[in-house]
Design an enzyme around this catalytic site. Structure first.
Site, PDB file in Angstrom:
ATOM      1  N   ASP A 179       8.814   0.894   0.729  1.00  0.00           N
ATOM      2  CA  ASP A 179      10.069   0.131   0.748  1.00  0.00           C
ATOM      3  C   ASP A 179       9.816  -1.367   0.871  1.00  0.00           C
ATOM      4  OD1 ASP A 179      12.013   2.152   0.486  1.00  0.00           O
ATOM      5  OD2 ASP A 179      11.705   2.757   2.565  1.00  0.00           O
ATOM      6  N   HIS A 234      14.558   5.225  -7.046  1.00  0.00           N
ATOM      7  CA  HIS A 234      13.947   4.614  -5.847  1.00  0.00           C
ATOM      8  C   HIS A 234      13.066   5.644  -5.128  1.00  0.00           C
ATOM      9  CE1 HIS A 234      14.040   2.101  -2.074  1.00  0.00           C
ATOM     10  NE2 HIS A 234      13.950   3.295  -1.514  1.00  0.00           N
ATOM     11  N   GLU A 235      13.619   6.855  -4.934  1.00  0.00           N
ATOM     12  CA  GLU A 235      12.853   7.903  -4.242  1.00  0.00           C
ATOM     13  C   GLU A 235      11.712   8.425  -5.116  1.00  0.00           C
ATOM     14  OE1 GLU A 235      13.345   8.148  -1.204  1.00  0.00           O
ATOM     15  OE2 GLU A 235      15.318   7.249  -1.077  1.00  0.00           O
ATOM     16  N   HIS A 283       8.651   6.392  -4.687  1.00  0.00           N
ATOM     17  CA  HIS A 283       7.905   6.789  -3.474  1.00  0.00           C
ATOM     18  C   HIS A 283       7.086   8.046  -3.758  1.00  0.00           C
ATOM     19  CE1 HIS A 283       9.790   4.001  -0.755  1.00  0.00           C
ATOM     20  NE2 HIS A 283      10.987   4.559  -0.800  1.00  0.00           N
TER      21      HIS A 283
END
Length: 854
Positions: A154, A143-144, A147
Site C-alpha cells: 500500500d 488494487h487487491e 497485492h
C-alpha cells in the site's frame, strides 16, 4: 527403468505446487482464477452476479492500468456447500467481527512475492453503499490483485498518515500530484482544523486527508483506487520515495518497477505486446459440490514393504476419526495395475466407516504405476475434490506424463509420502483437515510423559492414538479434573499396533496429561486430534509452509506459520519449527512475529524465521504452537487492503462520506491451547560442495527522531547469518538527499559507530549521536544502516528512516491547510523571488557539503 525416489518426489511437489498456486497467464489473459465462496455463507444468487460484475469491471481497469497488456480471461466460482476454500486465492467469506467489510489481501512475503489470498465479505459485494467508502469494486479488485499477484504494498499509511518534508506537512501518498486538505471530523460530523500532536508536531490521529476530486491525476491505484481519475500505478518518475508507507519500507521502489522487474509475471509482461483486438469479457464457470468428495489412492506396490502398515494406520485413523459425516469417500489401489476398491460411499454411520476400514489392503506387491492410480482417482469434473495420495514415492512409470492431466482436473492433491518415521502420514492427514492438536514421538525403554492442552474452540471427537513399534505398552491418560483413563477405557488393535482413547461427548478443556511405559526399547508416537466444539465457533488453526519447495542455496529459505481463528490472528504465541532432513539432522527454530528479519509485520499472527542450516536432500517441516505464559491474544487484522476514504474536496468544498463502520480493537485473551502442523516437504540441491553462508538480514524497521541537535535511531538487530547469531558491526549513514542515500549508500555522511556493539539477532538496538552542526527548524534528514558479519559480508541497505527538526510552538497550534490558497501563495512568492530562492538554495547546499561531518 525405475525413477529414483527423489526425482519422483520433485515431480509430486511440482504437482502440488501447481494445484495450490493456480493462477497463470495464457497469452495476455489470466486463467485459473478460482474464487471460492466460504461454506458458512448463506445462499444468495445475487452474489454470483456481483462477483462476475467485479471481475468483468476489474478486467477493464487492469487492461488500462498495464498498458493493454493483460486482462482476466477465465475465472471459476466455487459454490459451497461443504467444500473448503483453503486453496483458493480469492475468497468470499464472512470476516471475524473485528475486521468489518474492508477488502484486504493476506500478504507477508518479500516485495514482489505472491500473496496468500484476497478476502472479500459477502456484505461487501452485496451492499452498494460500500462503493462510496472504498471505490468501484472493479478498481478495488485491481488494487487487491496487485497485492496478490505482484507483491506490491500500500502507498497510504494508517500508522503514519502525515510526515514532514523540509518543514512542510505532507499526507502520505503516491503520487504527490494528488492534492487535498486536512480536517478533523467531529462526533457531530462537522469539520474543524486539525490539531498537532505535541510529541511529533504532526497532525493528531483524528486528522484526515480529503483528496481534491477536481485535480485530474491518473496515479496511483495503490494509494487511492476510489478517486475517479486514478487509473494507473505509480511509475519511477512520479513515485513518492519520501512517503512513510509500506511500499517504500518493503520495496523502496515504484509499484510499476516492482511489477515489471520483481514479480512472478516480470518476464511475460516485458515481452507481451499490447492486445490489438477489442478486450473480450472474462468467461466464467460456476461449479457446485454437493458435499466433500475425497478419494484415497493407496500404493500397494512391492516397494511399500513395511510401509503398508503405516498406510493402514494412517488411513484407518482418517476414516474413523477425521473425515466428517455426509462426506463421500472412495478408495483406489495401484501397483502394476489400478483398481477401485470402493466407489464413492457416503459417510452416514460408524458402519460405513468400518466397512471402508476393513477394505484397506494388508499386502504389497507389484510395481508402482502412480499415473494409473491418479487417473483412476480423477473422476472427471472434480474441481474442488480432494485426492489423498499415500505412497512411498518409488514410481516405475513416468509421473511427469500424467501430472499435467491431474493438474488440469482441478483436484486438490495431498501427497503423503511414507518415510521410516512411524505415523508421519497420520500426522499429515490430521493436519490437512485442520484438527491436529498435537503429535509427539520418542524412542525409549522407560516412561514417555507429556501434556496436551484442549482449548474452548475444540473438544468434539477427541482421540488419543498411540502407535508403538514392537510391544503393547502401558498407557495412562489424565483429564484436567484428574480422571484417569487406562487400557480398560481404550481400544487396542494388535495388527495395526495402535492404542486409541476416544473421549465421549466434548472433551473437558484444560491440560490433559499422558504417561506411556514400556520395558522394550521402542519408538512411540502419540497423536491427539479434536474437532470444533461448536458449529458457530471455528477452531484455532495453524498452517505452515516454506517459501520455496526447491532450493539450490542461492536464496535463503523462510519458514512461515500462520496461527489464526476464523481470519483473526493469534499473537504472542510460542511457536517452534522442527526441520528434519532425510539424513537425520534436526534443527529447531523459534519462529517470531516481531516484524524484523524474515517476518514482514509485527503482530499479524504470521510467525517467520530464516532457515540457514540448509543441507542436501529432502527435509520435512513440523511446527508446534502453544500459549506463551498466558500472553497469547486474538488481535485485529493487519493486512494490505483498500483504503477507506472519509470524503472528498469537490470545487473547494469538503463532501463527507458515511463514517467507516466501527470495529472492535480490543485484543481478546486466548486460553491454554496446543497445536501441531506439518508443512510440505522440501528439496535442497546445492550447486557447490559447501553449505551456503548468508550475510546479516536487511534491517526493515529503522526509525529516526531528532531532539534538539541529537539524533536517536532505533531498529531490530540482525544476525551473523540473516536473523540468527550476532552481526559484527554496523555502518550508519545519513544525507539531506533521500535519492542519493537510496542509490548510493556509500556516498552518505558516516556516523561514528565505534561505540556500538551489535546485540544478538532480534534485540532492540538504539544509537543516539549529536550532529556537529546546528540544523535549522524544518530540516529533514534521511538515515540508513548496513551491517557486516565476521566474513565481512554486508547486508542490503535498510529501509530509509527520516526525521525532521521541528521546534515546538508556544501552544500546540492547529495545522494550516495545504489547500489551494496556500499553494497559490507559495507559488506567487517564489515566482517573484525565483532568482534569490535559487541562489540561496545553491549557496546553502554548497556550505553544507563543505562543513558536514559527524
Amino acid at each position: 527403468a525405475a525413477m529414483d525416489s527423489r526425482s519422483v518426489f520433485v515431480l509430486l511437489w511440482m504437482l502440488l505446487l501447481s494445484t495450490s498456486t493456480g493462477i497463470k497467464l495464457d497469452g495476455n489473459g489470466y486463467v485459473d482464477v478460482i474464487i471460492a465462496i466460504g461454506s458458512k455463507v448463506p445462499q444468495d444468487d445475487r452474489l454470483i452476479d456481483k462477483i462476475k460484475d467485479m471481475v468483468t469491471e476489474g478486467s477493464v481497469y487492469l487492461y488500462e492500468a498495464l498498458d493493454k497488456k493483460v486482462y482476466f480471461k477465465e475465472a471459476t466460482i466455487l459454490v459451497p456447500s461443504h467444500w473448503s476454500c483453503k486453496n483458493a486465492k480469492i475468497r468470499i467469506d464472512h470476516a471475524n467481527s473485528t475486521y468489518g467489510d474492508q477488502p484486504y489481501t493476506k500478504q507477508y512475503g518479500e516485495c514482489g512475492t505472491m500473496a496468500e489470498y484476497i478476502h472479500f465479505t459477502p456484505e461487501y459485494l452485496l451492499n452498494d453503499t460500500v462503493i462510496q467508502l472504498y471505490g468501484l469494486r472493479g478498481k478495488v479488485f485491481v488494487h487487491e490483485w496487485a497485492h496478490l499477484r505482484w507483491g506490491v504494498y500500500d502507498e497510504y499509511s494508517e500508522e503514519t498518515p502525515f510526515y514532514y518534508s523540509n518543514g512542510r506537512i505532507e499526507a502520505t501518498r503516491c503520487s504527490k500530484n494528488i492534492e487535498g486538505q486536512f480536517y478533523e471530523v467531529t462526533a457531530e460530523r462537522s469539520l474543524q482544523a486539525c490539531r498537532k500532536d505535541p510529541q511529533t508536531s504532526l497532525p493528531t490521529d483524528k486528522c484526515k486527508f480529503f483528496p481534491n476530486i477536481n485535480k485530474k491525476t491518473n496515479s496511483s491505484l495503490m494509494f487511492l483506487p476510489s478517486l475517479d481519475s486514478v487509473s494507473k500505478f505509480c511509475r519511477k518518475n512520479e513515485h513518492n520515495y519520501e512517503a512513510p508507507n509500506l511500499q517504500n519500507k518493503k520495496c523502496g521502489k515504484a509499484t510499476w518497477t516492482v511489477i515489471f522487474e520483481d514479480s512472478v509475471d516480470k518476464d511475460a509482461l516485458r515481452s507481451l505486446k499490447p492486445l490489438q483486438s477489442p478486450l473480450p469479457p472474462p468467461s466464467f464457470k460456476v461449479v457446485q459440490r454437493a458435499q466433500r468428495v475425497v478419494c484415497l489412492i493407496l500404493d500397494v506396490s512391492g516397494s511399500m514393504g513395511s510401509g503398508i502398515l503405516l498406510q493402514r494406520q494412517a488411513a484407518t485413523h482418517f476414516l474413523r476419526y477425521i473425515i466428517e459425516d455426509q462426506a463421500r469417500v472412495g478408495i483406489v489401489t495401484f501397483s502394476t495395475s489400478a483398481s477401485t476398491l470402493r466407489s464413492l460411499t457416503i459417510i452416514d454411520s460408524n458402519n460405513a466407516r468400518e466397512t471402508l476400514v476393513q477394505l484397506l489392503p494388508k499386502v504389497a506387491a507389484g510395481s508402482t504405476n502412480m499415473c494409473l492410480g491418479l487417473s483412476k482417482g480423477d473422476n472427471g469434473d472434480v474441481l474442488g475434490d480432494e485426492i489423498i495420495f499415500l505412497t512411498d514415492g518409488q514410481a516405475t512409470d513416468n509421473i511427469a506424463g500424467c501430472a499435467p492431466s491431474a493438474i488440469q482436473s482441478g483436484a486438490i492433491i495431498h501427497t503423503l509420502a511414507f518415510s521410516d518415521k512411524a505415523s508421519s502420514a497420520l500426522k499429515e492427514m490430521a493436519d490437512k483437515t485442520g484438527n491436529l492438536i498435537d503429535s509427539v514421538g520418542k524412542r525409549t525403554s522407560d516412561w514417555f510423559n507429556g501434556t496436551v492442552s484442549v482449548d474452548q474452540t475444540v473438544g468434539n471427537k477427541t482421540s488419543f492414538v498411540i502407535i508403538y513399534e514392537i510391544r503393547f505398552p502401558s498407557v495412562y491418560i489424565q483429564s484436567p479434573s484428574s480422571s484417569i483413563y487406562t487400557q480398560t477405557n481404550m481400544s487396542h488393535d494388535g495388527s495395526l499396533k495402535t492404542v486409541t482413547l476416544n473421549i465421549p461427548g466434548t472433551a473437558e478443556p484444560g491440560d490433559w496429561k499422558y504417561s506411556i511405559q514400556t520395558t522394550s526399547n521402542q519408538a512411540f508416537t502419540i497423536t491427539v486430534t479434536s474437532q470444533a466444539s461448536r458449529d458457530d465457533v471455528p477452531p484455532i488453526i495453524v498452517k505452515t509452509h516454506m517459501n520455496q519447495q526447491f532450493n539450490d542455496g542461492s536464496k535463503p529459505m523462510i519458514v512461515f506459520a500462520e496461527v489464526s481463528q476464523n481470519y483473526r490472528p493469534v499473537i504472542n504465541a510460542e511457536v517452534w519449527a522442527t526441520l528434519e532432513s532425510e539424513t537425520g539432522s534436526v534443527h529447531t527454530l523459534q519462529l517470531l512475529d516481531n516484524g524484523a528479519g524474515a517476518d514482514a509485520f509485527q503482530g499479524d499472527g504470521i510467525y517467520s524465521r530464516y532457515f540457514t542450516k540448509i543441507v542436501n536432500g529432502r527435509s520435512s517441516l513440523k511446527v508446534r504452537v502453544k500459549n506463551q505464559g498466558g500472553q497469547t491474544r486474538f488481535a485485529v487484522q493487519k493486512n494490505s487492503g483498500a483504503p477507506y476514504v472519509p470524503g472528498y474536496v469537490v470545487n473547494g468544498v469538503v463532501q463527507l462520506n458515511p463514517p467507516k463502520p466501527p470495529v472492535s480493537e480490543e485484543p481478546l485473551e486466548v486460553g491454554s491451547f496446543t497445536r501441531t502442523a506439518t508443512g510440505e516437504s522440501f528439496e535442497v540441491k546445492l550447486s557447490g560442495t559447501t553449505p551456503p553462508t548468508f550475510p546479516p538480514n536487511r534491517i526493515t524497521d529503522l526509525s529516526a527522531e531528532i531532539l534538539e541537535d541529537t539524533v536517536l535511531l532505533s531498529w531490530t538487530a540482525p544476525g551473523e547469518d540473516l536473523d540468527q547469531g550476532t552481526a559484527k558491526s554496523y555502518e550508519i549513514r545519513w544525507s539531506f538527499d533521500l535519492d542519493m542515500l537510496r542509490n548510493s549508500f556509500s556516498n552518505g555522511h558516516v556516523v561514528n559507530t565505534a561505540a556500538v556493539s551489535p546485540q544478538e539477532a532480534g534485540s532492540d538496538e538504539q544509537h543516539s549521536f549529536n550532529l556537529s552542526f546546528p540544523i535549522q527548524n524544518g530540516t529533514t534528514l534521511f538515515f540508513a544502516v548496513q551491517s557486516e558479519d565476521e566474513q565481512n559480508a554486508t547486508s542490503e541497505t535498510s529501509n530509509i528512516a527520516q526525521a525532521s527538526k521541528i521546534l515546538p510552538g508556544p501552544k500546540a497550534p492547529g495545522v494550516s491547510n495545504p489547500g489551494m490558497n496556500l499553494t497559490v501563495i507559495v507559488i506567487s512568492v517564489c515566482v517573484v523571488t525565483m532568482v534569490i530562492c535559487f541562489i540561496v538554495a545553491v549557496t546553502t547546499w554548497a556550505v553544507r557539503r563543505r562543513n558536514l561531518s559527524v
